[in-house]
Write an enzyme that holds these catalytic residues in place. Structure first.
Site, PDB file in Angstrom:
ATOM      1  N   CYS A   2       0.840  -1.201   0.000  1.00 11.78           N
ATOM      2  CA  CYS A   2       0.000   0.000   0.000  1.00 11.78           C
ATOM      3  C   CYS A   2       0.877   1.253   0.000  1.00 11.78           C
ATOM      4  O   CYS A   2       2.022   1.234   0.423  1.00 11.78           O
ATOM      5  CB  CYS A   2      -0.935   0.090   1.193  1.00 11.78           C
ATOM      6  SG  CYS A   2      -1.886  -1.398   1.475  1.00 11.78           S
ATOM      7  N   ARG A  27       2.808   0.419  -5.488  1.00  9.79           N
ATOM      8  CA  ARG A  27       2.799  -0.267  -4.199  1.00  9.79           C
ATOM      9  C   ARG A  27       1.517  -1.079  -3.978  1.00  9.79           C
ATOM     10  O   ARG A  27       1.353  -1.732  -2.944  1.00  9.79           O
ATOM     11  CB  ARG A  27       2.940   0.751  -3.063  1.00  9.79           C
ATOM     12  CG  ARG A  27       4.162   1.633  -3.175  1.00  9.79           C
ATOM     13  CD  ARG A  27       4.156   2.673  -2.083  1.00  9.79           C
ATOM     14  NE  ARG A  27       4.346   2.039  -0.798  1.00  9.79           N
ATOM     15  CZ  ARG A  27       5.518   1.783  -0.253  1.00  9.79           C
ATOM     16  NH1 ARG A  27       6.620   2.131  -0.880  1.00  9.79           N
ATOM     17  NH2 ARG A  27       5.606   1.207   0.912  1.00  9.79           N
ATOM     18  N   TRP A  74      -2.924  -2.673  -1.562  1.00  6.48           N
ATOM     19  CA  TRP A  74      -2.648  -4.047  -1.972  1.00  6.48           C
ATOM     20  C   TRP A  74      -3.150  -4.900  -0.814  1.00  6.48           C
ATOM     21  O   TRP A  74      -2.596  -4.850   0.291  1.00  6.48           O
ATOM     22  CB  TRP A  74      -1.155  -4.250  -2.179  1.00  6.48           C
ATOM     23  CG  TRP A  74      -0.783  -5.629  -2.657  1.00  6.48           C
ATOM     24  CD1 TRP A  74      -0.763  -6.062  -3.959  1.00  6.48           C
ATOM     25  CD2 TRP A  74      -0.369  -6.745  -1.854  1.00  6.48           C
ATOM     26  NE1 TRP A  74      -0.366  -7.374  -4.008  1.00  6.48           N
ATOM     27  CE2 TRP A  74      -0.115  -7.824  -2.733  1.00  6.48           C
ATOM     28  CE3 TRP A  74      -0.191  -6.947  -0.493  1.00  6.48           C
ATOM     29  CZ2 TRP A  74       0.307  -9.070  -2.284  1.00  6.48           C
ATOM     30  CZ3 TRP A  74       0.230  -8.193  -0.046  1.00  6.48           C
ATOM     31  CH2 TRP A  74       0.474  -9.248  -0.942  1.00  6.48           C
ATOM     32  N   ASN A 100      -0.352   1.584   6.005  1.00 11.95           N
ATOM     33  CA  ASN A 100       0.473   0.642   5.249  1.00 11.95           C
ATOM     34  C   ASN A 100       1.216  -0.228   6.263  1.00 11.95           C
ATOM     35  O   ASN A 100       1.873   0.307   7.151  1.00 11.95           O
ATOM     36  CB  ASN A 100       1.458   1.435   4.374  1.00 11.95           C
ATOM     37  CG  ASN A 100       2.606   0.605   3.827  1.00 11.95           C
ATOM     38  OD1 ASN A 100       3.688   1.118   3.617  1.00 11.95           O
ATOM     39  ND2 ASN A 100       2.387  -0.655   3.593  1.00 11.95           N
ATOM     40  N   GLY A 101       1.058  -1.553   6.146  1.00 10.74           N
ATOM     41  CA  GLY A 101       1.716  -2.447   7.097  1.00 10.74           C
ATOM     42  C   GLY A 101       0.736  -3.515   7.544  1.00 10.74           C
ATOM     43  O   GLY A 101      -0.328  -3.690   6.935  1.00 10.74           O
ATOM     44  N   GLU A 480      13.994 -16.741 -14.766  1.00 11.73           N
ATOM     45  CA  GLU A 480      13.490 -15.396 -15.056  1.00 11.73           C
ATOM     46  C   GLU A 480      12.452 -15.437 -16.192  1.00 11.73           C
ATOM     47  O   GLU A 480      11.410 -14.789 -16.121  1.00 11.73           O
ATOM     48  CB  GLU A 480      14.676 -14.475 -15.414  1.00 11.73           C
ATOM     49  CG  GLU A 480      14.321 -13.053 -15.807  1.00 11.73           C
ATOM     50  CD  GLU A 480      13.616 -12.246 -14.724  1.00 11.73           C
ATOM     51  OE1 GLU A 480      13.458 -12.731 -13.602  1.00 11.73           O
ATOM     52  OE2 GLU A 480      13.183 -11.126 -15.030  1.00 11.73           O
ATOM     53  N   LYS A 484       8.584 -14.176 -15.772  1.00 12.48           N
ATOM     54  CA  LYS A 484       7.973 -13.127 -16.607  1.00 12.48           C
ATOM     55  C   LYS A 484       6.645 -13.595 -17.162  1.00 12.48           C
ATOM     56  O   LYS A 484       5.655 -12.885 -17.134  1.00 12.48           O
ATOM     57  CB  LYS A 484       8.880 -12.755 -17.803  1.00 12.48           C
ATOM     58  CG  LYS A 484      10.194 -12.070 -17.551  1.00 12.48           C
ATOM     59  CD  LYS A 484      10.139 -10.787 -16.815  1.00 12.48           C
ATOM     60  CE  LYS A 484      10.141 -10.990 -15.332  1.00 12.48           C
ATOM     61  NZ  LYS A 484      10.642  -9.935 -14.504  1.00 12.48           N
ATOM     62  N   GLU A 487       3.770 -14.169 -14.392  1.00  9.87           N
ATOM     63  CA  GLU A 487       3.320 -12.930 -13.749  1.00  9.87           C
ATOM     64  C   GLU A 487       2.282 -12.172 -14.556  1.00  9.87           C
ATOM     65  O   GLU A 487       1.338 -11.643 -14.011  1.00  9.87           O
ATOM     66  CB  GLU A 487       4.516 -11.978 -13.635  1.00  9.87           C
ATOM     67  CG  GLU A 487       5.216 -11.991 -12.347  1.00  9.87           C
ATOM     68  CD  GLU A 487       6.280 -10.918 -12.325  1.00  9.87           C
ATOM     69  OE1 GLU A 487       6.138  -9.996 -11.536  1.00  9.87           O
ATOM     70  OE2 GLU A 487       7.257 -10.993 -13.109  1.00  9.87           O
ATOM     71  N   HIS A 503      15.185 -35.801 -14.020  1.00  7.25           N
ATOM     72  CA  HIS A 503      14.910 -36.204 -12.630  1.00  7.25           C
ATOM     73  C   HIS A 503      13.457 -35.962 -12.246  1.00  7.25           C
ATOM     74  O   HIS A 503      13.133 -35.913 -11.067  1.00  7.25           O
ATOM     75  CB  HIS A 503      15.853 -35.462 -11.680  1.00  7.25           C
ATOM     76  CG  HIS A 503      17.298 -35.775 -11.943  1.00  7.25           C
ATOM     77  ND1 HIS A 503      17.842 -37.008 -11.695  1.00  7.25           N
ATOM     78  CD2 HIS A 503      18.284 -35.026 -12.495  1.00  7.25           C
ATOM     79  CE1 HIS A 503      19.125 -37.000 -12.041  1.00  7.25           C
ATOM     80  NE2 HIS A 503      19.415 -35.809 -12.543  1.00  7.25           N
ATOM     81  N   LYS A 602       4.431  -3.547  -7.290  1.00  7.94           N
ATOM     82  CA  LYS A 602       5.821  -3.360  -7.702  1.00  7.94           C
ATOM     83  C   LYS A 602       6.761  -3.384  -6.499  1.00  7.94           C
ATOM     84  O   LYS A 602       7.922  -3.732  -6.619  1.00  7.94           O
ATOM     85  CB  LYS A 602       5.916  -2.014  -8.441  1.00  7.94           C
ATOM     86  CG  LYS A 602       7.238  -1.735  -9.082  1.00  7.94           C
ATOM     87  CD  LYS A 602       7.294  -2.262 -10.490  1.00  7.94           C
ATOM     88  CE  LYS A 602       8.684  -2.168 -11.064  1.00  7.94           C
ATOM     89  NZ  LYS A 602       8.945  -3.285 -11.973  1.00  7.94           N
TER      90      LYS A 602
END
Ligand code: F6R
Length: 607
Positions: A2, A27, A74, A100-101, A480, A484, A487, A503, A602
């Site tokens: 947030c 955020r 968020w 926020n928290g 990576e 990508k 997401e 395996h 982000k």
């Protein structure tokens, strides 16, 4: 997570708060809201959805006021809907709080307050703050806030406004970032500098347990239960960096195409002739020389950059390097050596898990060196030494240019160490630098194949699963590439070290599974060739990323994307580019929200 913003002054309050929220939406962006005090009367508006939904709500409202707070969320506790959006207000709607928290003891507090008759409307942990303030408020808001803080366990950056105290904002911080912006006859609060930098460059960083009391002519600071004390302000030396789409459909695409410029910029800032220089390193060459081990801490894409760095540092600087996912670091009883250096890698500089690691490391007297993109962020300020990764603002939630920027700066740092420790000859360093300088042109050449990558995306976008495989320094590239894709397209994708296929994961392969095979010319090439054939033998579809001119591999590829020939340790910078484009075009085909994918933010400021 947030973002919170607040303003006391004479400007158009709606505009200050909305612009601030827009800039803080990295955020969290699942809901937002604002509250203002005008002539001593509290009003608030909030809504689920992106900031533009809030703008729509406010369109026909006459938002007035000289004191206001705003929030972009968020969700942690309670789904993203209007009721759970902030500001949270007390039973009689005279006090508003943005937070926020995470308040960890909120359940117990909530039960107690409900038993006392307080009306809870939301499922949020934050709502207890506003009811506690109401409970303690007699005639002094500050005193009520201080008594509230004594009850709270967990982390917070919160701001409160109340009809009972109509000219002030009170803001508190413990564990979540919060800054104060000082103006002339106006003052600001914000989760970060960028949300208010267009209004003021004089900033005070709040520390844990600080309380700030703002009115338009002054800001006072005190610690819980303590007297008012002076805190130094800092002059910000950089300007607001603009981030528009510059004609691209999405920020992500724009940021992918910015990569050649980003790399040129990094090289010209750090490489002077044959010399590599880091301006804010602040860790002496003696300390670096004494170091016997690096312990890298990072999350997500930054962790992948850390894995690439491990290969480079061990190969060139011959130094033991460990890489942890930050959120796992505290669960191992780390054996500390006095000369170890903890290296944090973070684009935002605010990732709670990584921040917790560096705080733990500092408490154990490790030196901390951080690779950070956002200047002035908490990790930037709390580290002994910093290397800024100079990628500029990244708006797309999927990190693209910042990944490349991190790998390049880590590569330059490796060469700096190698120079210092004489593990590589000056000629080899020159050769590597010469190779590095060619990278921007090489990225341009890969970007020029965008239509080809788009055509591949058009063929595969309906698949529900992808595998990415690579070896050696391109094993992190496989991780990576998979990250990508999942997401932004919500397709399940997994990255594997190609040697691990046999395996277990090889059981997944059939004619429906696309496998992205990262196989540039390098020391693992032959082994990769065998792995690609194993995939083909089971009818898997191979999308191969290979070095230009490799006729041999073409025979085993259903689709092939070329990268120019470069030295092995630089290949991860090139192999990631086609995978960024592939994810982008797949997500666009699926009509996903490319820049702000669901459930993400982000900057991840909760643990
Ligand atoms: C993925 C992505 C995330 C971040 C991670 C760490 O595209 O961006 O995985 O890399 O949340 O964030 P920072 O680097 O800000 O610490």
């Amino acid at each position: 997570m947030c973002g919170i913003v607040g303003y006391v002054g004479e400007r158009n309050i709606e505009s200050v708060l909305l612009v601030g929220l827009e800039r803080l939406s990295y955020r969290g962006y699942d809901s937002s809201g604002i509250a203002t005090l005008s002539d001593g009367e509290l009003s608030y508006w909030k809504t689920p959805g992106k900031i533009w939904e809030l703008e729509k709500v406010l369109q026909n409202m006459n938002v007035q006021g000289t004191v206001g707070i705003g929030h972009t969320r968020w969700s942690t506790h309670g789904e993203p809907n209007e009721v759970n959006a902030h500001p949270q207000v007390n039973t009689v709607k005279k006090i508003a709080v943005v937070h926020n928290g995470i308040i960890e003891n909120f359940q117990a507090l909530r039960q107690k307050l409900i038993a006392e008759g307080y009306l809870f409307r939301s499922q949020t942990d934050s709502e207890v703050i506003v009811h506690l303030i109401a409970r303690y408020l007699q005639d002094d808001l500050l005193e009520a806030v201080e008594r509230t803080l004594l009850d709270l366990e967990g982390t917070y950056a919160f701001a409160v406004i109340a009809e009972a105290d109509p000219d002030r904002i009170i803001a508190c911080r413990k564990g979540s970032p919060l800054i104060i912006g000082l103006g002339k006859n106006e003052n600001f609060i914000s989760s970060d500098i960028n949300a208010i930098i267009q209004h003021t460059k004089e900033i005070v960083y709040m520390d844990d347990l600080d309380i700030a009391i703002l009115n338009k002519s002054q800001v006072e600071f005190k610690k819980l239960g303590g007297a008012v004390y002076a805190k130094p302000s800092h002059q910000i030396t950089w300007d607001a960096e603009s981030a528009d789409k510059s004609g691209y459909d999405h920020y992500m695409l724009k940021e992918i195409f910015e990569q050649p410029t980003v790399v040129r910029n990094i090289i010209s800032n750090i490489v002077k002739g044959d010399q590599i220089q880091f301006d804010d390193l602040r860790i002496s060459n003696e300390d670096l020389n004494r170091t016997t081990r690096f312990i890298i801490q990072a999350c997500g894409t930054s962790w992948h950059a850390g894995l690439v760095a491990k290969y480079m540092i061990e190969r060139y600087a011959r130094m033991l390097t460990e890489v942890d996912i930050s959120s796992e670091f505290r669960y191992r009883q780390m054996i500390s050596g006095i000369n170890d250096i903890v290296v944090a890698i973070s684009q935002s500089g605010e990732t709670a898990d990584t921040l917790a690691c560096i705080r733990e490391a500092k408490s154990k007297f490790f030196k901390v060196l951080s690779f950070v993109n956002v200047r002035g962020s908490t990790i930037d300020r709390e580290s002994d030494g910093v290397i800024h990764t100079l990628a500029g603002p990244e708006v797309g939630v999927d990190s693209t240019k910042n990944y490349v920027a991190r790998v390049i700066t880590l590569c330059l740092f490796t060469l700096y160490l190698a120079q210092l420790r004489w593990t590589v000859s000056p000629d080899q360093i020159k050769e590597m630098l010469a190779d590095l300088k060619k990278i921007p042109d090489y990225i341009d050449q890969i970007l020029a194949q965008k239509d080809k990558v788009k055509a591949i995306a058009d063929r595969y976008y309906k698949k529900r699963e992808f595998l990415f495989i690579g070896r050696g320094v391109n094993y992190p590239s496989a991780l990576e590439g998979a990250l990508k894709l999942k997401e932004i397209s919500y397709i399940h994708a997994t990255g594997y070290a190609a040697g691990e296929l046999k395996h277990g994961p090889i059981a997944l392969i059939d004619e429906n599974l696309p496998v992205v095979c990262i196989a540039p010319h390098c020391s693992t090439y032959d082994k990769m060739m065998s792995n690609i054939q194993e995939v083909r033998a089971r009818k898997g579809k191979t999308i191969v990323i290979a070095t230009e001119g490799d006729a041999e591999i073409e025979a085993y590829a259903d689709d092939i994307i070329w990268i120019p020939n470069t030295s092995e340790d630089l290949t991860p910078i090139l192999t990631v580019i086609p995978m960024q484009l592939l994810s982008y075009y797949i997500a666009v085909n699926l009509e996903c929200d490319v820049d702000q994918p669901r459930n993400l933010a982000k900057s991840v400021t909760v643990e």
